[in-house]
Design a protein around this motif. Structure first.
Motif, PDB file in Angstrom:
ATOM      1  N   PRO A 157      14.694  58.655  79.658  1.00 44.92           N
ATOM      2  CA  PRO A 157      14.913  57.302  80.194  1.00 44.92           C
ATOM      3  C   PRO A 157      13.719  56.784  80.986  1.00 44.92           C
ATOM      4  O   PRO A 157      13.056  57.541  81.707  1.00 44.92           O
ATOM      5  CB  PRO A 157      16.140  57.486  81.096  1.00 44.92           C
ATOM      6  N   GLN A 178      13.476  54.972  83.624  1.00 45.26           N
ATOM      7  CA  GLN A 178      13.508  55.122  85.082  1.00 45.26           C
ATOM      8  C   GLN A 178      13.158  56.540  85.517  1.00 45.26           C
ATOM      9  O   GLN A 178      12.581  56.753  86.583  1.00 45.26           O
ATOM     10  CB  GLN A 178      14.873  54.710  85.648  1.00 45.26           C
ATOM     11  N   SER A 232      23.224  65.513  81.970  1.00 41.31           N
ATOM     12  CA  SER A 232      23.376  64.058  81.912  1.00 41.31           C
ATOM     13  C   SER A 232      22.737  63.418  83.144  1.00 41.31           C
ATOM     14  O   SER A 232      23.070  63.765  84.283  1.00 41.31           O
ATOM     15  CB  SER A 232      24.857  63.702  81.842  1.00 41.31           C
ATOM     16  N   TYR A 233      21.826  62.472  82.919  1.00 49.20           N
ATOM     17  CA  TYR A 233      21.146  61.815  84.036  1.00 49.20           C
ATOM     18  C   TYR A 233      22.107  60.955  84.857  1.00 49.20           C
ATOM     19  O   TYR A 233      21.841  60.661  86.020  1.00 49.20           O
ATOM     20  CB  TYR A 233      20.004  60.938  83.516  1.00 49.20           C
ATOM     21  N   ASP A 234      23.221  60.520  84.249  1.00 46.70           N
ATOM     22  CA  ASP A 234      24.129  59.626  84.970  1.00 46.70           C
ATOM     23  C   ASP A 234      25.422  60.311  85.390  1.00 46.70           C
ATOM     24  O   ASP A 234      26.416  59.650  85.681  1.00 46.70           O
ATOM     25  CB  ASP A 234      24.442  58.390  84.117  1.00 46.70           C
ATOM     26  N   ALA A 235      25.436  61.665  85.435  1.00 45.18           N
ATOM     27  CA  ALA A 235      26.627  62.377  85.894  1.00 45.18           C
ATOM     28  C   ALA A 235      26.912  61.993  87.342  1.00 45.18           C
ATOM     29  O   ALA A 235      25.998  61.972  88.174  1.00 45.18           O
ATOM     30  CB  ALA A 235      26.416  63.882  85.778  1.00 45.18           C
ATOM     31  N   PRO A 236      28.172  61.695  87.681  1.00 43.16           N
ATOM     32  CA  PRO A 236      28.495  61.265  89.048  1.00 43.16           C
ATOM     33  C   PRO A 236      28.071  62.276  90.111  1.00 43.16           C
ATOM     34  O   PRO A 236      27.572  61.892  91.178  1.00 43.16           O
ATOM     35  CB  PRO A 236      30.020  61.100  89.006  1.00 43.16           C
ATOM     36  N   SER A 245      24.258  61.976  91.046  1.00 38.35           N
ATOM     37  CA  SER A 245      23.864  60.895  91.951  1.00 38.35           C
ATOM     38  C   SER A 245      24.347  61.167  93.379  1.00 38.35           C
ATOM     39  O   SER A 245      23.649  60.840  94.352  1.00 38.35           O
ATOM     40  CB  SER A 245      24.402  59.555  91.445  1.00 38.35           C
ATOM     41  N   GLN A 298      21.955  63.724  94.813  1.00 34.30           N
ATOM     42  CA  GLN A 298      20.647  63.116  95.072  1.00 34.30           C
ATOM     43  C   GLN A 298      20.676  62.316  96.372  1.00 34.30           C
ATOM     44  O   GLN A 298      19.755  62.403  97.192  1.00 34.30           O
ATOM     45  CB  GLN A 298      20.255  62.224  93.900  1.00 34.30           C
TER      46      GLN A 298
END
Length: 462
Positions: free
Chosen positions: A262, A264, A378-382, A385, A388
């Protein structure tokens, strides 16, 4: 913050005592690869069991054909996530002992050459200091609230430094007990002293050994040169064909399953400041040789490779011998990313070679050196985030999502046997000298690592 703040305060108050506990753990010489230290490995497992029981876990030492596993469980509030925390209590051998500045199992806090306070001992960074950051976070929650913020299981193994021979059978036999929503793995590191990191990609690997045969014996190059097939020349031509002028691998189907990183994520990697000069310069190089147009970090973290690790054939001793060899061998490794299938790539490489063999030559495929797929989280795993954000609240600089050029086999094993992904967070640094004499772990890594796990657990519970 109502539940978190007193936990952070407790960690700060108890830090000197937590350092003493870590020192007691570090004094146990739990070298897994040397049978002479089998009792020490058992002692380390028992030490962990006793410590975990003291902070509310039900914990047991589970014996295996090798060194014991430590398994522990603690309940959390209804509806909270269930996490499995993994680490290893075994350590590398200390040889060569004469290169250590002090006894490797007599831990001490001292000033490093750059003036930073460090814990000096074997296992301080890999992995005893790392696992105790998590245990101390759990201890503080139990001391303040009498309970943990979520349901936690723990798996500590004692054979990571010697190939983990007991791990896969153990996971298979206890998968129902150990399966959780996701795993937490601490055997990783930070980007730098001020920047925490979460590893989201691990490249896989495939190793292939290839031998090209021609004549039935070595030949005199004067008598047969120009007439007889030369397997070294054949092998060299095949290997040269593996890459095009832009550095891409030319095996048909090689890039099947390879996804673009991705935008970003690429931008965040760009902000880390890695350049051709500071990455390649220290090893005497100046320009990347991989796919044209890709950054250094993308090449080593997110793109597949084909590399030649050894070539042999003909006479390689002192002086000169004018022969045409009967055979030539190459060892080729492929680093894999995303959804590349090691078995498919091995078959495609074999076809690639066979199609280029001239008359009178044949290929033998030597020992299977194995293959394992890449791990891409998965970069968008809840939970990613949340972790992070929690790390960014603790450290001077925001947490970055990075990848790794190598692999951590346990992450793949968790996917294969337990069907769950992993969150990879650790606080080691590149200069910790793991596996080397004078291993160290920054005192600040140990202190802020504890606080970081407390923040992450709080975030995950919400």
């Amino acid at each position: 913050m109502a539940a978190l703040s007193p936990v952070l305060d407790q960690l700060d108050r108890d830090f000197p005592t937590s350092l003493e506990r870590l020192f007691g753990f570090l004094r146990i010489p739990s070298i897994s690869t040397d049978p002479a230290f089998a009792q020490s490995c058992r002692q380390a497992a028992d030490w962990l069991v006793e410590d975990l029981r003291s902070i509310g876990f039900t914990a047991e030492r589970r014996d295996t054909p090798g060194h014991p596993m430590v398994v522990a469980h603690a309940d959390g509030p209804a509806g909270s996530p269930h996490v499995l925390f993994y680490g290893h209590y075994d350590v590398q051998p200390v040889d060569p002992l004469d290169l250590w500045a002090r006894d490797p199992f007599d831990p001490v806090v001292e000033k490093a050459e750059d003036g930073v306070d460090v814990i000096r001992a074997r296992g301080s960074s890999d992995d005893k200091g790392q696992i105790m950051t998590f245990v101390e976070a759990c201890r503080a929650y139990n001391a303040v609230h009498g309970a943990l913020p979520c349901r936690i299981s723990i798996l500590f193994e004692g054979e990571e430094e010697s190939g983990s021979p007991s791990l896969k059978p153990f996971l298979e036999a206890h998968k129902e007990e150990l399966k959780a929503d996701f795993a937490l793995v601490c055997d990783t590191g930070m980007w730098d002293r001020e920047t925490p990191a979460i590893s989201v990609g691990l490249r896989g690997i495939l190793g292939v050994e290839l031998t090209i045969h021609a004549a039935n014996r070595d030949l005199h190059s004067g008598s047969y040169g120009g007439a007889a097939a030369n397997p070294i020349r054949v092998l060299a031509r095949i290997l040269a064909d593996l890459h095009d002028a832009d550095g891409r691998v030319t095996i048909p189907g090689f890039y099947e399953g390879v996804e673009e990183t991705p935008t970003q994520i690429l931008e965040s990697w760009k902000s880390l400041g890695v350049t051709n000069e500071n990455f390649l310069g220290p090893i005497g190089l100046s320009q990347p040789s991989g796919e044209r147009g890709r950054s250094i970090l993308e090449l080593v973290w997110a793109r597949p490779t084909a590399e030649f690790n050894g070539i042999t054939g003909g006479y390689t001793g002192e002086g000169f011998k004018t022969v045409i060899a009967a055979q030539a061998t190459a060892k080729v490794s492929f680093r894999l990313v995303h959804k590349q299938d090691p078995a498919k790539i091995r078959a495609a490489f074999q076809r690639f070679v066979e199609e280029r063999l001239p008359v009178d030559c044949r290929a033998d495929w030597g020992k299977d050196h194995g293959g394992s797929p890449a791990i891409q989280l998965s970069y968008d795993a809840p939970y990613l985030s949340k972790a992070q954000a929690a790390l960014s609240d603790e450290w001077p600089k925001p947490a970055v999502m990075i990848a790794m050029g190598g692999s951590i086999p346990i992450v793949g094993d968790f996917q294969t046997y337990l069907g769950m992904e992993s969150l990879l967070v650790g606080f080691g640094l590149s200069d910790d000298r793991i596996h080397s004499p004078n291993e160290k772990y920054d005192v600040e890594s140990f202190r802020k690592g504890q606080r970081s796990w407390a923040r992450i657990l709080d975030a995950l519970a919400k």
